[in-house]
Design an enzyme around this catalytic site. Structure first.
Site, short mmCIF file in Angstrom:
data_model
loop_
_atom_site.label_atom_id
_atom_site.label_comp_id
_atom_site.label_asym_id
_atom_site.label_seq_id
_atom_site.Cartn_x
_atom_site.Cartn_y
_atom_site.Cartn_z
CE1 TYR A 131 -10.19 4.11 0.73
CE2 TYR A 131 -7.93 4.43 -0.07
CZ TYR A 131 -9.43 4.74 -0.08
OH TYR A 131 -9.84 5.48 -1.16
CB ALA A 132 -3.38 0.14 0.50
#
Length: 242
Positions: free
Chosen positions: A142-143
């Site tokens: 996600y990051a």
């Protein structure tokens, strides 16, 4: 009141996306929601296109149908998923999926709407990243993809700067949305601890994000491009544990 503007909002069926759709409708825009589900409300200027942005072929078909009927002036890429996992449990399939929904679908949509923006020498693009792009436990994929949105936006901003098209990023912190509560139980001690860890001592609301997006997407704001605005209650300058 109607305006010549047409906005695509991905993930427009719930949470921040739904609030954005209603905001642009109030401004007189034609609003196209691209989401897996149709909104549970209707409006004469709301166009619901049901599509899974994780599916690149379906995304391509949907955006080609949209551009055959509409000249899009605004693009708000709000759709996303989290899929939290510690590094040892992250799969390449998860990384590929998040890459498609956060980056790939944005590229597909932007490639399709860019010709009309260039022809009119006007466009407003806002990508929805996350405070999590700065790093957060269980957010490897996600990051990485949310951070990628920032680099992509800065690149686009440079490519389109002399064509009347601005590209900016809004990076929310913890916001009270269905996606947030998919990860953090509503009313839980964990939710209270997160709110207490934010410098302003509260979770964000969807309207906090809508106002930030509106600043970047305002037709009058032509001198701001390639920027990232963290709307996170100060979490991006402090510490945050989710």
């Amino acid at each position: 009141m109607t305006t010549p503007h047409t906005v695509i909002v991905t993930g427009g069926s719930a949470g921040i996306g739904a609030d954005l759709c209603k905001h642009y409708l109030a401004l007189g825009y034609t609003v196209i929601s691209m989401a897996r589900k149709a909104p549970d409300w209707s409006h004469e200027r709301l166009v619901s296109v049901q599509v899974d942005l994780l599916d690149s072929q379906a995304t391509q078909q949907a955006i080609e149908q949209i551009t055959a009927q509409y000249e899009v002036s605004h693009f708000i890429h709000n759709a996303g998923v989290i899929w939290p996992n510690l590094l040892e449990n992250v799969s390449l399939e998860e990384l590929q999926g998040l890459t498609q929904i956060h980056l790939g679908s944005a590229i597909q949509i932007m490639q399709a709407i860019l010709p009309s923006m260039r022809a009119k020498r006007f466009g407003r693009v806002v990508l929805m990243s996350s405070r999590g792009a700065l790093g957060l436990q269980t957010r490897t994929a996600y990051a990485a993809t949310k951070a990628g949105m920032m680099g992509m936006a800065r690149t686009w901003a440079l490519e389109f700067a002399d064509q009347g098209i601005t590209v900016n990023v809004v990076a929310p912190g913890p916001i009270q949305t269905p996606m947030f509560y998919d990860v953090v139980p509503s009313g839980s001690e964990r939710e209270q601890n997160i709110a207490a860890s934010i410098p302003v001592k509260r979770l964000g609301r969807v309207d906090d994000i809508t106002r930030a997006v509106q600043f970047f997407s305002d037709p009058e704001n032509s001198f701001v491009t390639g920027q990232t605005l963290y709307v996170c209650g100060g979490a991006s300058i402090g510490t945050l544990t989710i």
